[in-house]
Design a protein around this motif. Structure first.
Motif, PDB file in Angstrom:
ATOM      1  N   LYS A 127       0.540  12.886  94.484  1.00  0.00           N
ATOM      2  CA  LYS A 127       0.382  12.451  93.089  1.00  0.00           C
ATOM      3  C   LYS A 127       1.741  12.042  92.504  1.00  0.00           C
ATOM      4  O   LYS A 127       1.867  10.998  91.860  1.00  0.00           O
ATOM      5  N   PHE A 128       2.756  12.861  92.733  1.00  0.00           N
ATOM      6  CA  PHE A 128       4.107  12.576  92.254  1.00  0.00           C
ATOM      7  C   PHE A 128       4.655  11.306  92.909  1.00  0.00           C
ATOM      8  O   PHE A 128       5.168  10.410  92.234  1.00  0.00           O
ATOM      9  N   TYR A 129       4.537  11.214  94.232  1.00  0.00           N
ATOM     10  CA  TYR A 129       5.064  10.060  94.953  1.00  0.00           C
ATOM     11  C   TYR A 129       4.328   8.775  94.575  1.00  0.00           C
ATOM     12  O   TYR A 129       4.944   7.710  94.461  1.00  0.00           O
ATOM     13  N   GLN A 130       3.009   8.832  94.396  1.00  0.00           N
ATOM     14  CA  GLN A 130       2.256   7.628  94.030  1.00  0.00           C
ATOM     15  C   GLN A 130       2.750   7.043  92.716  1.00  0.00           C
ATOM     16  O   GLN A 130       2.887   5.824  92.595  1.00  0.00           O
ATOM     17  N   GLN A 131       3.004   7.899  91.750  1.00  0.00           N
ATOM     18  CA  GLN A 131       3.510   7.409  90.475  1.00  0.00           C
ATOM     19  C   GLN A 131       4.881   6.764  90.651  1.00  0.00           C
ATOM     20  O   GLN A 131       5.154   5.699  90.094  1.00  0.00           O
ATOM     21  N   ASN A 132       5.732   7.386  91.451  1.00  0.00           N
ATOM     22  CA  ASN A 132       7.072   6.832  91.710  1.00  0.00           C
ATOM     23  C   ASN A 132       6.995   5.477  92.396  1.00  0.00           C
ATOM     24  O   ASN A 132       7.686   4.534  92.000  1.00  0.00           O
TER      25      ASN A 132
END
Length: 197
Positions: free
Chosen positions: A30-35
């Motif tokens: 979730k964190f990486y997808q936003q980045n």
């Protein structure tokens, strides 16, 4: 010999804790997808381009790029991490980035590493950057800690015993010993993207 002993210790540690990293796989994605969604234009890559994720762990960073339609492979020194990555749908092999990896020069459009280099000592970080540079046709993306000071992270990293504090103080200067350009983009309160070319 010291490097071999350090690697063996490192591999044993990550073999032991691979199941713990798996607990955080979905949160990491979730964190990486936003980045990636917000910043992929900075990477100068196109759909279908080849990416190599160094120190892929359970494969969260690799998996994220795969979901954005890139051709991603992961590599990790820990067999347990490689098994987890494969179970998570990531093409992964076992290998030590501190030695020459089994790929020709300029094999990938982008080489990445997420929260890997801060755990290496200075000599290992330089070797890591050199190997990443050799493998990339274009950029190297280091997703890691920024210079902010967070008490909990400081405690965790002190317990882990890596070179986190040294990395925080010297990251850009070290990268500039190997790469011509290093651009830094903040992506969170304690992390950033170092895009090296």
């Amino acid at each position: 010999m010291r490097g071999v002993i350090a690697l063996d210790k490192h591999v044993r540690k990550f073999n032991t804790i691979a199941f713990i990293y798996q607990w955080f796989f979905r949160i990491q994605i979730k964190f990486y997808q936003q980045n990636v969604k917000t910043n992929q234009d900075k990477l100068e890559i196109e759909e279908g381009d080849k990416i190599l994720d160094l120190g892929c762990g359970t494969g969260a960073f690799s998996y994220t790029f795969k979901k954005f339609s890139y051709d991603v492979s992961g590599i990790d020194a820990s067999p347990a991490m490689v098994r987890r990555a494969r179970k998570n749908g990531v093409e992964a092999i076992q290998g030590n980035v501190l030695n020459r990896l089994p790929f020709p020069d300029n094999s990938f459009d982008l080489v990445t590493a997420a929260f890997v280099v801060h755990g290496l000592d200075l000599d290992e970080r330089i070797k890591f950057y050199q190997e990443a540079q050799r493998l990339s046709r274009n950029n190297v993306l280091i997703h890691d800690y920024n210079q902010a000071d967070y008490f909990l992270i400081n405690i965790i990293e002190a317990i882990e015993g890596g070179s986190y504090f040294s990395f925080k103080e010297n990251a850009v200067n070290e990268m500039e010993q190997v790469f011509e350009k290093v651009k830094v983009y903040g992506i969170g309160p304690w992390s950033c993207w170092y895009i090296c070319s």
